[in-house]
Design a protein around this motif. Structure first.
Motif, PDB file in Angstrom:
ATOM      1  N   PRO A 138      -6.446   0.804  -0.733  1.00 47.40           N
ATOM      2  CA  PRO A 138      -6.511   0.926   0.725  1.00 47.40           C
ATOM      3  C   PRO A 138      -6.495  -0.438   1.413  1.00 47.40           C
ATOM      4  O   PRO A 138      -6.945  -1.433   0.848  1.00 47.40           O
ATOM      5  CB  PRO A 138      -7.840   1.647   0.975  1.00 47.40           C
ATOM      6  CG  PRO A 138      -8.608   1.544  -0.280  1.00 47.40           C
ATOM      7  CD  PRO A 138      -7.662   1.243  -1.388  1.00 47.40           C
ATOM      8  N   GLY A 139      -5.960  -0.443   2.621  1.00 50.56           N
ATOM      9  CA  GLY A 139      -5.980  -1.642   3.448  1.00 50.56           C
ATOM     10  C   GLY A 139      -7.178  -1.613   4.373  1.00 50.56           C
ATOM     11  O   GLY A 139      -7.841  -0.582   4.527  1.00 50.56           O
ATOM     12  N   THR A 140      -7.456  -2.755   4.981  1.00 51.06           N
ATOM     13  CA  THR A 140      -8.565  -2.860   5.935  1.00 51.06           C
ATOM     14  C   THR A 140      -8.068  -3.536   7.204  1.00 51.06           C
ATOM     15  O   THR A 140      -7.224  -4.436   7.148  1.00 51.06           O
ATOM     16  CB  THR A 140      -9.735  -3.666   5.346  1.00 51.06           C
ATOM     17  OG1 THR A 140      -9.320  -5.009   5.097  1.00 51.06           O
ATOM     18  CG2 THR A 140     -10.259  -3.044   4.068  1.00 51.06           C
ATOM     19  N   THR A 145     -11.450 -10.449   7.893  1.00 54.41           N
ATOM     20  CA  THR A 145      -9.991 -10.496   7.833  1.00 54.41           C
ATOM     21  C   THR A 145      -9.440  -9.093   7.618  1.00 54.41           C
ATOM     22  O   THR A 145     -10.065  -8.267   6.955  1.00 54.41           O
ATOM     23  CB  THR A 145      -9.510 -11.406   6.686  1.00 54.41           C
ATOM     24  OG1 THR A 145     -10.039 -10.911   5.465  1.00 54.41           O
ATOM     25  CG2 THR A 145      -9.938 -12.842   6.903  1.00 54.41           C
ATOM     26  N   SER A 146      -8.310  -8.856   8.201  1.00 51.72           N
ATOM     27  CA  SER A 146      -7.565  -7.630   7.904  1.00 51.72           C
ATOM     28  C   SER A 146      -6.801  -7.897   6.620  1.00 51.72           C
ATOM     29  O   SER A 146      -6.377  -9.025   6.355  1.00 51.72           O
ATOM     30  CB  SER A 146      -6.602  -7.291   9.036  1.00 51.72           C
ATOM     31  OG  SER A 146      -7.324  -6.938  10.197  1.00 51.72           O
ATOM     32  N   HIS A 147      -6.647  -6.850   5.821  1.00 52.09           N
ATOM     33  CA  HIS A 147      -5.953  -7.013   4.546  1.00 52.09           C
ATOM     34  C   HIS A 147      -5.164  -5.734   4.258  1.00 52.09           C
ATOM     35  O   HIS A 147      -5.756  -4.658   4.122  1.00 52.09           O
ATOM     36  CB  HIS A 147      -6.957  -7.266   3.418  1.00 52.09           C
ATOM     37  CG  HIS A 147      -6.333  -7.360   2.072  1.00 52.09           C
ATOM     38  ND1 HIS A 147      -5.496  -8.395   1.701  1.00 52.09           N
ATOM     39  CD2 HIS A 147      -6.402  -6.536   1.003  1.00 52.09           C
ATOM     40  CE1 HIS A 147      -5.096  -8.200   0.461  1.00 52.09           C
ATOM     41  NE2 HIS A 147      -5.616  -7.082   0.008  1.00 52.09           N
ATOM     42  N   LEU A 148      -3.859  -5.870   4.212  1.00 48.46           N
ATOM     43  CA  LEU A 148      -2.994  -4.745   3.863  1.00 48.46           C
ATOM     44  C   LEU A 148      -2.255  -5.127   2.588  1.00 48.46           C
ATOM     45  O   LEU A 148      -1.300  -5.914   2.641  1.00 48.46           O
ATOM     46  CB  LEU A 148      -2.019  -4.421   4.996  1.00 48.46           C
ATOM     47  CG  LEU A 148      -2.683  -3.978   6.303  1.00 48.46           C
ATOM     48  CD1 LEU A 148      -1.654  -3.796   7.396  1.00 48.46           C
ATOM     49  CD2 LEU A 148      -3.482  -2.717   6.112  1.00 48.46           C
ATOM     50  N   PRO A 149      -2.691  -4.593   1.429  1.00 46.90           N
ATOM     51  CA  PRO A 149      -2.112  -4.998   0.146  1.00 46.90           C
ATOM     52  C   PRO A 149      -0.805  -4.277  -0.179  1.00 46.90           C
ATOM     53  O   PRO A 149      -0.502  -4.035  -1.347  1.00 46.90           O
ATOM     54  CB  PRO A 149      -3.211  -4.620  -0.853  1.00 46.90           C
ATOM     55  CG  PRO A 149      -3.876  -3.443  -0.234  1.00 46.90           C
ATOM     56  CD  PRO A 149      -3.825  -3.694   1.264  1.00 46.90           C
ATOM     57  N   PHE A 150      -0.051  -3.924   0.838  1.00 47.39           N
ATOM     58  CA  PHE A 150       1.215  -3.208   0.672  1.00 47.39           C
ATOM     59  C   PHE A 150       2.066  -3.483   1.899  1.00 47.39           C
ATOM     60  O   PHE A 150       1.564  -3.912   2.938  1.00 47.39           O
ATOM     61  CB  PHE A 150       0.973  -1.696   0.515  1.00 47.39           C
ATOM     62  CG  PHE A 150       0.020  -1.133   1.540  1.00 47.39           C
ATOM     63  CD1 PHE A 150       0.438  -0.841   2.830  1.00 47.39           C
ATOM     64  CD2 PHE A 150      -1.314  -0.927   1.211  1.00 47.39           C
ATOM     65  CE1 PHE A 150      -0.441  -0.342   3.779  1.00 47.39           C
ATOM     66  CE2 PHE A 150      -2.204  -0.428   2.155  1.00 47.39           C
ATOM     67  CZ  PHE A 150      -1.759  -0.141   3.443  1.00 47.39           C
ATOM     68  N   ASP A 151       3.349  -3.239   1.780  1.00 48.05           N
ATOM     69  CA  ASP A 151       4.279  -3.344   2.892  1.00 48.05           C
ATOM     70  C   ASP A 151       4.139  -2.064   3.721  1.00 48.05           C
ATOM     71  O   ASP A 151       4.263  -0.962   3.191  1.00 48.05           O
ATOM     72  CB  ASP A 151       5.706  -3.493   2.343  1.00 48.05           C
ATOM     73  CG  ASP A 151       6.750  -3.659   3.431  1.00 48.05           C
ATOM     74  OD1 ASP A 151       6.399  -3.762   4.621  1.00 48.05           O
ATOM     75  OD2 ASP A 151       7.946  -3.694   3.071  1.00 48.05           O
TER      76      ASP A 151
END
Length: 173
Positions: free
Chosen positions: A57-59, A80-86
Motif C-alpha cells: 500500500p501507498g501512503t 512523507t507520502s510514499h507510493l511504491p508503484f506507478d
C-alpha cells in the motif's frame, strides 16, 4: 502471519470494507491501496493483509494540501507520502478512517493526481459521518454513524487498533 488483535466492532467494520472490495471484482494485478495518514494508513495495512494483495500500500500525507489552515493551523508534523508503484492506469482504493466534511479527501485527490493519472479511484472509509462540505461520498464504507453535537470518533493505533468517542475541541471565540 497472524493479524493483530482488533476489537469486534472495529473488526466487523474492516470485514465490511474487505467484503465490499472483494465483491467489486477488481483486477488484483492493477489494484493498489493508498492510505491517508494516519488512520487511513493503519486501515489500508490491515486490508492489504486481509486481501493478500501483492502490491504494497501507498501512503499520503495531505498536510500541505488542506484548505483550512486558517481554522486548523499548520500541521504539527509532516510525514512523507510514499507510493511504491506507478499510479498511471492503476485501480486505486483511497482509504481513510473517518469521512465527514470531505476536505481531507479533496486534498488527498489533489496530491494523488500529482503522481499520475489512475484508471479509477474508489474511496473506502471505515466510518462515514454527516457534515459534508463537499460532494464527496465513500464508495465503500464500514459504518455510517450519527453523533451527538460536539462528539467525534477517533481511531487509535496502529496496534492495537481501537475506536473511541471524544468531545470535539471547543473553538476559541
Amino acid at each position: 502471519m497472524t493479524l493483530p488483535e482488533i476489537p469486534p466492532l472495529l473488526d466487523a467494520m474492516v470485514a465490511e470494507l474487505e467484503a465490499a472490495i472483494s465483491e467489486r471484482g477488481l483486477d488484483r494485478q492493477r489494484l493498489a491501496l493508498v492510505g491517508i495518514h494516519t488512520g487511513g494508513v493503519w486501515i489500508a495495512d490491515v486490508l492489504h493483509r486481509r486481501l493478500a494483495l501483492s502490491t504494497m500500500p501507498g501512503t499520503l500525507d495531505i498536510g500541505f494540501w488542506r484548505d483550512d489552515f486558517s481554522h486548523q493551523g499548520l500541521p504539527e508534523t509532516i510525514r512523507t507520502s510514499h507510493l511504491p508503484f506507478d499510479v498511471n492506469e492503476r485501480d486505486l482504493i483511497l482509504v481513510d478512517d473517518v469521512v465527514m466534511s470531505g476536505r481531507t479527501i479533496r486534498a488527498a485527490l489533489n496530491e494523488l493526481f500529482d503522481y499520475g493519472r489512475p484508471r479509477c479511484v474508489l474511496l473506502a472509509a471505515l466510518i462515514s459521518l454527516p457534515g459534508r462540505e463537499l460532494p464527496i461520498q465513500p464508495d465503500i464504507c464500514g459504518a455510517h454513524l450519527e453523533l451527538a453535537a460536539g462528539d467525534r470518533v477517533k481511531l487509535s493505533g496502529p496496534e492495537p487498533l481501537s475506536l473511541s468517542l471524544v468531545p470535539r475541541p471547543q473553538e476559541a471565540s
